[in-house]
Design a protein around this motif. Structure first.
Motif, PDB file in Angstrom:
ATOM      1  N   THR A 187     153.190  21.018  19.011  1.00  0.00           N
ATOM      2  CA  THR A 187     154.607  21.347  19.154  1.00  0.00           C
ATOM      3  C   THR A 187     155.355  21.105  17.847  1.00  0.00           C
ATOM      4  OG1 THR A 187     154.559  20.824  21.515  1.00  0.00           O
ATOM      5  CG2 THR A 187     156.713  20.826  20.437  1.00  0.00           C
ATOM      6  N   ALA A 189     154.517  23.963  15.634  1.00  0.00           N
ATOM      7  CA  ALA A 189     155.160  25.195  16.092  1.00  0.00           C
ATOM      8  C   ALA A 189     156.628  25.239  15.703  1.00  0.00           C
ATOM      9  CB  ALA A 189     155.007  25.325  17.599  1.00  0.00           C
ATOM     10  N   ASN A 190     157.263  24.076  15.661  1.00  0.00           N
ATOM     11  CA  ASN A 190     158.692  24.007  15.350  1.00  0.00           C
ATOM     12  C   ASN A 190     158.986  23.877  13.857  1.00  0.00           C
ATOM     13  OD1 ASN A 190     159.401  24.179  18.066  1.00  0.00           O
ATOM     14  ND2 ASN A 190     159.344  21.959  18.359  1.00  0.00           N
ATOM     15  N   THR A 223     154.789  22.902  25.768  1.00  0.00           N
ATOM     16  CA  THR A 223     155.956  23.042  24.888  1.00  0.00           C
ATOM     17  C   THR A 223     155.694  23.919  23.670  1.00  0.00           C
ATOM     18  OG1 THR A 223     155.315  20.911  23.927  1.00  0.00           O
ATOM     19  CG2 THR A 223     157.039  20.885  25.613  1.00  0.00           C
ATOM     20  N   TYR A 224     154.606  24.630  23.641  1.00  0.00           N
ATOM     21  CA  TYR A 224     154.329  25.610  22.592  1.00  0.00           C
ATOM     22  C   TYR A 224     153.536  26.745  23.222  1.00  0.00           C
ATOM     23  CZ  TYR A 224     149.548  23.758  22.404  1.00  0.00           C
ATOM     24  OH  TYR A 224     148.277  23.381  22.737  1.00  0.00           O
ATOM     25  N   ASP A 246     153.608  31.198  18.688  1.00  0.00           N
ATOM     26  CA  ASP A 246     153.971  30.202  17.686  1.00  0.00           C
ATOM     27  C   ASP A 246     153.021  30.072  16.508  1.00  0.00           C
ATOM     28  OD1 ASP A 246     156.234  29.486  19.137  1.00  0.00           O
ATOM     29  OD2 ASP A 246     155.151  28.010  20.332  1.00  0.00           O
TER      30      ASP A 246
END
Length: 313
Positions: A66, A69-70, A97-98, A103
């Motif tokens: 995650t 990905a962010n 959450t990904y 992503d």
């Protein structure tokens, strides 16, 4: 707007001009961490900038994934994830959450880890064929251990059971150490373990290896036959490590990273370090081949997960 594009183009052309972060979604000390640190050194040399390993373990790799990905899609954050990260988590976790497809952009498959099916020496079967014969003659009497429900090792055993037409009872333990202890104490009859983790017990003859799940025998353990040559052609079930960047990373940056990784893979530096651990390092890869690898991995595991009706949420 033109100035923005010009600046972005210049930034890509100068890539990299600052240190790069390599996220490992596991705590320090494990093989995953060692692989990242060994990779970081030649990668830093190829790119001309430090590559800093950043351990973000937890939630079956989801915390580190995650975070990657962010991250900004600029090539300064890489993720060394696993098949669990990219394939199994999306199949098993509804609240993830990904999203792998949304992503991440695959750069390269860095390493593969075969699984070995092992039994206690007291077990009557000493080959995979004998094991299957025993399982068919004694339905419901074989228990096997794994380091957890939905783990790659659990699913490798279930994949083989489906292929062989046998039924076994899964007994999950909190980690591979507990699963191995269960086999050694004869609480279970079989354990599907990564071969790097099983080699010490195999060399001490405290367990008997039946077969490995790679397409070819391993140089470090040439006496262990593959599942494929033991009567199940085409069978292959591997753990693997893949290097990714955030999806929107510019194509020029992706190409730069692919070229650097391919040069490292061609050099043999990783193979020399990890061959004794039975970790297979593939050679240089064509652009897009890692994405095809991911698609093939997903096609292998998705039907199995669906048939088992497993969810970890």
């Amino acid at each position: 707007m033109a100035l923005t594009f010009a600046f972005a183009g210049a930034a890509v052309a100068q890539y990299p001009d600052r240190p790069i972060k390599l996220i490992v979604p596991y705590p320090p000390g494990a093989t995953n961490d060692l692989l990242a640190r060994v990779l970081a050194e030649p990668l830093a040399k190829e790119l001309g900038q430090p590559v800093i390993v950043d351990n973000k373990g937890g939630a079956a790799t989801a915390i580190g994934a995650t975070a990657a990905a962010n991250a900004a899609p600029d090539g300064y954050t890489l993720l060394l994830g696993t098949g669990t990260t990219y394939t199994l988590n999306p199949l098993l976790k509804k609240g993830l959450t990904y999203d792998t497809d949304r992503d991440f952009r695959m750069i390269s498959i860095i390493a593969e880890v075969p699984v070995v099916f092992i039994v206690n020496p007291q077990f009557p079967a000493k080959t995979l064929a004998q094991f299957v014969d025993y399982a068919k003659a004694n339905p419901g009497k074989i228990n096997y251990s794994s380091p957890g429900l939905g783990s790659s090792l659990h699913l490798a055993a279930e994949l083989f059971a489906q292929r062989a037409g046998i039924k076994m009872m899964h007994v999950p333990y909190p980690g591979s150490a507990g699963a191995m202890r269960a086999l050694l104490s004869n609480e279970v009859q079989m354990f599907s373990e990564v071969i790097s983790g099983a080699l010490p017990q195999i060399s001490q003859h405290t367990v008997v290896p039946l077969a490995i799940t790679s397409a070819k025998r391993l140089a470090v353990a040439p006496g262990i036959p593959t599942v494929a040559e033991s009567g199940y052609p085409g069978f292959e079930a591997l753990g693997w490590y893949g290097l990714t960047v955030p999806k929107a990373t510019p194509a020029a940056v992706v190409s730069r990273l692919e070229a650097a990784i391919n040069k490292i893979l061609a050099s043999g530096v990783l193979q020399a370090r990890f061959e004794s651990l039975a970790i297979v390092i593939p050679g240089p890869q064509e652009a897009g081949s890692a994405e095809k690898y991911l698609a093939k991995d997903r096609a292998l595991w998705e039907p199995l997960v669906r048939s088992l009706n497993i969810s970890l949420d």
